[in-house]
Design a protein around this motif. Structure first.
Motif, PDB file in Angstrom:
ATOM      1  N   ASP A 150       4.933  38.419  -6.600  1.00  0.00           N
ATOM      2  CA  ASP A 150       5.356  39.695  -6.018  1.00  0.00           C
ATOM      3  C   ASP A 150       4.665  40.885  -6.700  1.00  0.00           C
TER       4      ASP A 150
ATOM      5  N   ALA B 248      10.325  41.794   2.048  1.00  0.00           N
ATOM      6  CA  ALA B 248      10.516  40.412   2.507  1.00  0.00           C
ATOM      7  C   ALA B 248      10.335  39.436   1.345  1.00  0.00           C
ATOM      8  N   LEU B 249       9.326  39.682   0.520  1.00  0.00           N
ATOM      9  CA  LEU B 249       9.090  38.811  -0.628  1.00  0.00           C
ATOM     10  C   LEU B 249      10.248  38.921  -1.621  1.00  0.00           C
TER      11      LEU B 249
ATOM     12  N   ARG C 251      13.323  39.578  -0.833  1.00  0.00           N
ATOM     13  CA  ARG C 251      14.458  38.830  -0.263  1.00  0.00           C
ATOM     14  C   ARG C 251      14.277  37.322  -0.476  1.00  0.00           C
ATOM     15  N   GLU C 252      13.048  36.841  -0.289  1.00  0.00           N
ATOM     16  CA  GLU C 252      12.773  35.410  -0.510  1.00  0.00           C
ATOM     17  C   GLU C 252      13.074  35.019  -1.952  1.00  0.00           C
ATOM     18  N   ASN C 253      12.612  35.847  -2.883  1.00  0.00           N
ATOM     19  CA  ASN C 253      12.856  35.553  -4.301  1.00  0.00           C
ATOM     20  C   ASN C 253      14.339  35.525  -4.612  1.00  0.00           C
TER      21      ASN C 253
ATOM     22  N   ALA D  72      15.901  32.400  -3.275  1.00  0.00           N
ATOM     23  CA  ALA D  72      15.552  31.244  -4.106  1.00  0.00           C
ATOM     24  C   ALA D  72      16.392  31.219  -5.380  1.00  0.00           C
TER      25      ALA D  72
END
Lengths: 506, 167
Positions: A499, B144-145, B147-149, B152
């Motif tokens: 990220d 979005a990234l 939220r993915e993290n 997880a």
């Protein structure tokens, strides 16, 4: 350097009896507005995120004005004009970089820091260094560097506040320090950065208003800039040379330290986290630059104007250059304008103090525990507690340590610049920068600044004209950052999280 | 192309800082600071400021795109401003011609270096903001990234990093 000059000027100010009622009335009104804003903000501060980065964020205009407010200190109103009076236009090289620094900060840091805040909910500058290099040690080391710089800034701001309040209310320097720090503490501890931001909006507006009015007054009183220049050229032409009475190396040195160094000033860089909508960054550099130009009009006009007025006999010769602003205000300007500027100086010091208290509290309650792999359970409560402790420590240091305060105030800007610019500003834009490079650079900036400022202050060593400890430390820190990153470049690809890499590539 | 822009900017930044270091080192030479030390500093400042701005503004394969012109303009302003101040003879006196109220060399520095970039750079930044700096799609990609993290971490698939524990 900056605050110290302001303090020494105001220490010599005694308000004439005819002026005092107006100045006191404006002063009381000023403090009433500050307290009103603080009560409002305290009711809206419920979490650590509210306390340190204003929760859901601040709108564009408010953040811009607040950022202008913390970017200048009492130096722009007192010490700066005095410096121009002493050395001529060479002193302008401290403020000329404002034409590029805001947009440079926007390109280099604003987007990436704001997006890192989005990705990781970051709240401090060391947070950004920590996630960039995946390193608690780098976060801790940068936190220590910031804390050392804040000690100096806070003590000098506490002293400056005491002097201003003593000048307005005549309560004595000691009480002035405690009253000023008490008011700042009240809004820092209760409303955190939210109170700070909205007080900065009020204070920044006040500073811009005072600056513009003084600029107009000086031009009218002097018959225009052309007449002012003619008077000076007749007596002291070197004053209006492009370097003033400084050497070219000294003037350019100021330009370098205050342009590149602006990328490492936590009180300004920290604000990038707070913008409500990242897309509002579009107009941030333009608005902030225009705001700074307005606030700095006084710096130029008083420095040049008072020189002409003294040379033409319209003002008595000054006891010291730092008397330029007080002498103009108390001798020739309307009383209400003098009152506004005195409140503007109080606003500048309080605004800076609040910002540094907040950043210092975040370092102690957040960054240092993270560096040791721990978390403080209630960051809001501890944030408030540490805020109180920092304010009390600063007030005691200001009251008791005499000349040491001046020493502490000298190196704040340079220390932030040399420790943070390479690791943060270059590091967020270069994937080849390594953890080892960042840590070596921060350590170099810290050690070289402290060592050189100490030997210079105690006159163990005298630098050649134009060379400053801040500049040497920043250059050293840059070179170490590049060299160590290059030597350890094999590690670079593994040190960036996906990220963070995305944010760096956008 | 994008990497080339950033690589070039990094090399330029290093050279600029090295030139500034050279200027300061020259000041320590016995017998006084040589005249070229100030020129070296002026060159180093100009190069390093332009380089770090390009490093920050470069965007993938696009490099700095339409920002070439404003950057070139500001570099030119700094060249002319500092160059004129260093090269032109000191002729300030009571009979000097004034440019907007200031003698020529001072006017070039104050209005050129101090004011002209304000007219160009922040406007260029705003006009190229969506294409060169940040678009709504960019912000959404980062969110979005994030939220993915977070998902997880909540599912136990990943250990939270220090700065992902905070709500």
């Amino acid at each position: 350097m900056i605050q110290t000059a302001s303090v020494s000027a105001l220490l010599q100010v005694a308000l004439p009896n005819a002026v005092r009622p107006a100045v006191v009335a404006v002063g009381i009104l000023y403090f009433a507005v500050v307290l009103g804003i603080s009560v409002w903000a305290a009711r809206r501060t419920r979490t650590a995120r509210d306390f340190f980065v204003a929760g859901k964020g601040i709108g564009l205009v408010a953040l811009t004005v607040a950022s202008v407010s913390v970017s200048v200190s009492g130096f722009a109103f007192i010490g700066g004009p005095g410096f121009i009076y002493a050395v001529g236009l060479g002193a302008m090289y401290i403020v000329l970089p404002a034409a590029v620094t805001n947009v440079m900060g926007a390109w280099v840091l604003a987007k990436r820091m704001r997006l890192l805040g989005e990705a990781r909910s970051l709240i401090t500058i060391p947070d950004a260094i920590g996630v960039r290099y995946r390193s608690r040690a780098a976060q801790g080391l940068s936190a220590v560097a910031i804390l050392v710089g804040i000690v100096g800034y806070m003590a000098t701001n506490a002293l400056a506040m005491g002097v201003v309040i003593n000048s307005i209310f005549g309560v004595g320097l000691g009480w002035g320090i405690w009253i000023g720090m008490g008011v700042t503490l009240a809004y820092s501890a209760s409303g955190g950065i939210l109170a700070g931001i909205y007080n900065d909006v009020f204070q920044g507006t006040l500073m811009a208003l005072a600056s513009v009015l003084v600029f107009i007054f000086v031009l009218q009183f002097g018959g225009g800039l052309g007449e002012i220049s003619r008077t000076i050229l007749a007596h002291d032409p070197a004053f209006l040379g492009p370097w003033g009475k400084l050497t070219p190396l000294a003037a350019l040195s100021f330009f370098f330290v205050f342009s590149m160094g602006s990328l490492g000033q936590p009180q300004a860089v920290h604000k990038y986290y707070m913008l409500r909508d990242p897309l509002q960054l579009k107009w941030y550099p333009l608005l902030k630059t225009l705001g700074l130009v307005l606030v700095l009009l006084l710096y130029f006009s008083v420095g040049v104007g008072v020189k002409a007025f003294v040379l033409s006999g319209r003002l008595a010769p000054l006891a010291s250059p730092d008397q330029a602003t007080p002498a103009l205000l108390l001798s020739v300007t309307p009383i209400i304008l003098a009152a506004l500027v005195f409140s503007g100086v109080a606003a500048a010091t309080m605004s800076a103090a609040n910002s540094f208290i907040n950043i210092g509290a975040a370092v102690v309650t957040h960054d240092l525990p993270v560096a040791f792999g721990r978390r403080v359970k209630n960051e809001l409560r501890w944030g408030r507690t540490v805020t109180v402790l920092i304010a009390i420590a600063a007030a005691i240091t200001a009251q008791r340590s005499g000349t040491m305060v001046a020493f502490l105030g000298i190196f704040g800007w340079g220390l932030f610049a040399s420790t943070l610019v390479p690791a943060l500003a270059v590091g967020l834009n270069w994937q080849g920068a390594t953890r080892a490079g960042a840590m070596a650079s921060i350590a170099t900036g810290l050690i070289v600044t402290l060592a050189l400022e100490t030997v210079a202050y105690w006159k163990v060593f005298t630098f050649p004209a134009g060379v400053t400890a801040s500049a040497v430390a920043m250059v050293s820190s840059f070179l170490v950052f590049f060299v160590v990153s290059w030597l350890t470049r094999r590690n670079a690809p593994t040190e960036i999280d996906p990220d963070v890499r995305l944010v760096m590539e956008l | 192309m994008g990497d080339a822009t950033r690589s070039t900017a990094l090399v330029a930044l290093f050279i600029g800082i090295a030139a500034i270091a050279g200027g300061y080192a020259a000041a320590f030479i016995s017998g006084g600071t040589p005249v070229w030390a100030a020129w070296l500093l002026a060159l180093g400042i100009r190069v390093s400021l332009a380089a770090i701005m390009i490093l920050g503004a470069a965007r993938g394969r696009r490099g700095i795109g339409p920002l070439k012109l404003p950057f070139a303009f500001v570099a030119l302003v700094l060249v002319i401003g500092f160059g004129a101040a260093l090269a032109l003879p000191a002729t300030e006196g009571p009979l000097s011609t004034l440019w907007l109220g200031l003698p020529a060399r001072a006017a070039i520095v104050i209005y050129g270096v101090g004011l002209l970039p304000i007219v160009v750079l922040p406007i260029a930044y705003a006009l190229t903001f969506e294409t060169q700096t940040l678009s709504a799609e960019d912000v959404e990609r980062v969110r979005a990234l994030a939220r993915e993290n977070q998902a997880a971490i909540e599912s136990g698939a990943t250990e939270p990093m220090d700065n992902q524990r905070r709500g």
